[in-house]
Scaffold this motif. Structure first.
Motif, short mmCIF file in Angstrom:
data_model
loop_
_atom_site.label_atom_id
_atom_site.label_comp_id
_atom_site.label_asym_id
_atom_site.label_seq_id
_atom_site.Cartn_x
_atom_site.Cartn_y
_atom_site.Cartn_z
N ALA A 307 -21.58 0.64 14.59
CA ALA A 307 -22.11 1.68 15.47
C ALA A 307 -23.17 2.53 14.75
O ALA A 307 -24.31 2.62 15.21
N TRP A 308 -22.80 3.18 13.65
CA TRP A 308 -23.71 4.05 12.93
C TRP A 308 -23.11 4.40 11.57
O TRP A 308 -21.99 3.96 11.25
N HIS A 309 -23.84 5.15 10.78
CA HIS A 309 -23.34 5.52 9.46
C HIS A 309 -23.82 6.93 9.12
O HIS A 309 -24.74 7.48 9.75
N ILE A 310 -23.19 7.52 8.10
CA ILE A 310 -23.68 8.77 7.52
C ILE A 310 -23.69 8.62 6.00
O ILE A 310 -22.92 7.86 5.43
N GLU A 311 -24.58 9.37 5.38
CA GLU A 311 -24.67 9.41 3.92
C GLU A 311 -23.82 10.59 3.43
O GLU A 311 -23.93 11.70 3.96
N GLU A 312 -22.97 10.35 2.43
CA GLU A 312 -22.14 11.42 1.87
C GLU A 312 -21.75 11.01 0.45
O GLU A 312 -20.88 10.16 0.25
N PRO A 313 -22.35 11.61 -0.59
CA PRO A 313 -22.06 11.22 -1.96
C PRO A 313 -20.58 11.36 -2.32
O PRO A 313 -19.92 12.34 -1.94
#
Length: 359
Positions: A307-313
């Motif tokens: 579906a989608w993604h997010i960036e999160e270190p």
């Protein structure tokens, strides 16, 4: 207004602290471990990521099992830990300690039976290269009263199906020994599986992935209220290979698991490692995190489609939040998201560890 310290003091004075319920200690929604400076702590958090309580731990934690009713957790050391502590969350007291038998170690996870009487612990019988489930009786002060086969090698995580005393075990397939650290000793023969077992040790079902994916270690799981299981994997094969890292499994259905995979460029960035997994609050999506890739990927919970993604270190901990998700990171961030845009709820000095456990 009564302070939390005063509230707990009142509990202790009333003599009911050892029997306190989750409502008595502020109704936390999640448990998680963290490092604060040189100290390790266990936290109870609300659904919005706010702190309800914080307790000292003797070492780095991995996950914890929450009693269904009492404000009591079994906090596990990271594998290959040989002990776990039963902690009264109303006062931080250690009520009991669980020690694995000789030549065994825990994997950092455990689960209670439906009535809260028995604690089940995935264990490595490392001299014999097999997985076992230990059974501990809370009514007898967490005395070990039995054990049974996990249905595979390297049982890492374990979940109880809703309304039953049947359990899904994630047998990661990796044979290890404390003398060789985390080195896999059985790569030529490794085969992970999902096992469905009963409280009495009955093995109801074993589900394996296709043989070409046998080096995909099934490690962590999430459970939807209707019994659908999501599982996250960590690839043990050639690092240039990029197999699926997320799957959906319906126990007892006889239907092969559905596997999901992001588009190639995003999938490669996960570095073959999914650390945690969770369904969204409305159950329509499932997410996996990769602290190595600094990313969360979200998939359709019925089809497995990306579906989608997010960036999160340095993100790893995942769980539900309203209709979306809550995530914790080693950077001290707690974020909520239901779309590719994450909302920061908290920036803390705590370096949050691997998992957010539902109470």
């Amino acid at each position: 207004m009564t302070t939390r310290r005063g509230f707990l003091a009142g509990l202790l004075a009333s003599g009911i602290a050892s029997n306190a319920t989750w409502a008595d200690v502020g109704s936390p929604r999640f448990l998680t471990a963290a490092r604060v400076g040189e100290q390790y702590r266990l936290y109870g958090l609300t659904a919005q990521g706010a702190e309800v309580f914080s307790l000292n731990m003797p070492g780095r934690g991995h996950a914890a099992a929450a009693h269904p009713e009492k404000a009591e957790v079994v906090a596990f050391a990271r594998r290959p830990g040989r002990f776990a502590q039963v902690i009264d969350c109303s006062n931080g007291a250690v009520k009991a300690e669980l020690h694995s038998p000789e030549a065994r170690h825990f994997y950092g996870h455990g689960v209670f039976s439906s009535d809260g009487r028995y604690m089940l612990t995935p264990e490595n019988d490392y001299e014999n290269g097999r997985g076992l489930i230990g059974v501990w009786d809370r009514a007898q002060g967490y005395k070990r009263v039995g054990e049974f086969a996990s249905g595979g090698v390297g049982p890492h995580d374990m979940l109880r199906l809703p309304g039953t005393d049947k359990f899904v075990v994630a047998n990661g397939g990796i044979d290890t020994h404390p003398e060789s650290g985390r080195t896999a000793l059985n790569l030529p023969t490794m085969r992970a599986n999902l096992a469905l077992v009963g409280l009495d040790g009955t093995l109801h079902e074993i589900t394996e992935l296709d043989a070409k994916l046998r080096l995909n270690s099934i490690r962590h799981m999430a459970l939807r209220p209707d019994g659908l299981v999501g599982f996250a994997m960590q690839w043990q094969g050639n690092p240039t290979d990029h197999p699926p890292l997320v799957g959906l499994y319906r126990p007892g259905s006889g239907i092969p698991p559905i596997l999901g995979q992001a588009p190639e460029d995003l999938h490669h960035r996960m570095k073959g490692y999914a650390g945690s997994i969770a369904f969204s609050g409305d159950g329509t999506q499932i997410a996996i995190s990769s602290p190595r890739g600094g990313m969360i990927q979200v998939f359709d919970a019925e089809t497995g489609e990306f579906a989608w993604h997010i960036e999160e270190p340095d993100v790893c901990g995942l769980n539900v939040a309203n209709n979306g998700f809550l995530a914790t990171a080693g950077t001290g961030r707690i974020v909520r998201f239901s779309s590719p845009e994450a909302h920061l709820l908290r920036q803390d000095k705590a370096a949050w560890d691997n998992h957010l456990v539902t109470i």
